[in-house]
Scaffold this active site. Structure first.
Site, PDB file in Angstrom:
ATOM      1  CG  ASP A 163      -1.647   1.247   1.484  1.00  0.00           C
ATOM      2  OD1 ASP A 163      -2.355   1.678   0.561  1.00  0.00           O
ATOM      3  OD2 ASP A 163      -1.512   1.826   2.583  1.00  0.00           O
ATOM      4  CB  ILE A 164       0.791   4.489  -1.560  1.00  0.00           C
ATOM      5  CG1 ILE A 164       1.194   3.758  -2.849  1.00  0.00           C
ATOM      6  CG2 ILE A 164       1.487   5.845  -1.491  1.00  0.00           C
ATOM      7  CD1 ILE A 164       0.909   4.515  -4.118  1.00  0.00           C
ATOM      8  CG  ASP A 165      -1.564   7.619   0.777  1.00  0.00           C
ATOM      9  OD1 ASP A 165      -0.836   8.617   0.726  1.00  0.00           O
ATOM     10  OD2 ASP A 165      -2.239   7.222  -0.192  1.00  0.00           O
ATOM     11  N   GLY A 196      -5.396   2.556  -3.320  1.00  0.00           N
ATOM     12  CA  GLY A 196      -6.652   3.153  -3.735  1.00  0.00           C
ATOM     13  C   GLY A 196      -6.431   4.335  -4.665  1.00  0.00           C
ATOM     14  CE  LYS A 228      -5.337  -0.761  -1.457  1.00  0.00           C
ATOM     15  NZ  LYS A 228      -4.342  -0.314  -0.468  1.00  0.00           N
ATOM     16  CG  ASP A 269      -2.016   2.358   6.476  1.00  0.00           C
ATOM     17  OD1 ASP A 269      -2.387   3.431   6.974  1.00  0.00           O
ATOM     18  OD2 ASP A 269      -1.958   2.178   5.242  1.00  0.00           O
ATOM     19  CG  ASN A 277      -7.857   1.039   1.124  1.00  0.00           C
ATOM     20  OD1 ASN A 277      -7.127   1.049   2.112  1.00  0.00           O
ATOM     21  ND2 ASN A 277      -7.550   1.687   0.021  1.00  0.00           N
TER      22      ASN A 277
END
Length: 258
Positions: free
Chosen positions: A9-11, A44, A184, A207, A210
């Site tokens: 994931d990114i954020d 997302g 995802k 984290d 989603n």
């Protein structure tokens, strides 16, 4: 031994609270690729919203829009846009309630109204400006995800009235709008089937809410130390927070780094 793949994931996972990549994360990804492990992003975000992250990490494979647009090594494997007529109905109802939307295709995003405080605050949390206005943007573009700007207590009528959509909250005043069944996990399933990688060789770090399906689906799901408690409950393992070298620590614990 078959090849392994790790989805990030990114954020709140790759990026810290300041939306920066910790140096330890950059080094961990470099070593992971050097060890022959596939590295992919699962987010997302729209592709244009994380191009800088991909370039900095040298990643060409990703699951974006929470599963609606999947790319492996630069080639599009799968795409599933939202139904146009349902988007129109949603926008009309949302505007009656004073709730704006943002429409996203693979290249850009457009808002349904101008200068709305909910759009400013939520997009600002991602370090993005309020998008330009085009309330009819969805009519001529494939929209893979919309953002509906309302509070959690205002969301129930939309969930009830639009079973074709799935609503996943990511901010106090904003929720993602996806096709029903979109996640995802579904995007990851499509990619690993294409690669012929078994689930036991698939890892994911996340984290947010989603990320729950993703962490539950893969062979080993890792929650960041800063993750929601619900996310930690479904994970196989909880690493340190992103700002405390969480990616590096997690990969070391899983013995994926040499």
């Amino acid at each position: 031994m078959g090849r392994k793949i790790v989805f990030f994931d990114i954020d709140g996972t790759l990026l810290d609270e300041q939306k920066q990549l910790p140096p330890s994360t950059i080094e961990a990804i470099r070593r992971l690729k050097q060890a022959g492990v596939y590295v992919a992003i699962a987010t997302g975000r729209a592709p244009f919203m994380f191009e800088h992250v991909r370039c900095q990490l040298g990643i060409d494979s990703f699951v974006s829009f929470n599963g609606q647009y999947v790319v492996f090594e630069g080639n599009v494997l799968y795409k599933q846009p939202l139904r146009r007529e349902k988007l129109r109905a949603l926008m009309e109802e949302a505007h009656q309630n004073g709730h704006p939307l943002v429409f996203m295709d693979a290249e850009k995003m457009r808002a349904s109204v101008d200068d709305h405080p909910h759009i400013h605050v939520s997009m600002g949390s991602l370090k993005f400006a309020h998008p330009p206005v085009d309330p009819l943007y969805y009519e001529n573009k494939d929209i893979y995800q919309a953002l509906l700007f309302c509070r959690a207590e205002e969301e129930a009528p939309y969930v009830r009235n639009y079973p074709e959509f799935r609503f996943v909250r990511w901010h106090d005043v904003s929720t993602d709008v996806l096709p029903a069944g979109g996640s995802k996990a579904e995007g990851i399933r499509l990619m690993i089937e294409k690669l012929g990688i078994g689930k036991e060789d698939v890892y994911a770090f996340g984290d947010g809410l989603n990320d729950i399906e993703m962490l539950s689906f893969v062979g080993t799901g890792v929650a960041m130390g800063n993750a929601h408690e619900e996310v930690k409950r479904v994970a196989d393992f909880v690493t340190k927070p992103v700002a405390e070298e969480g990616i590096w620590h997690g990969l070391k614990q899983l013995q994926l780094l040499p």
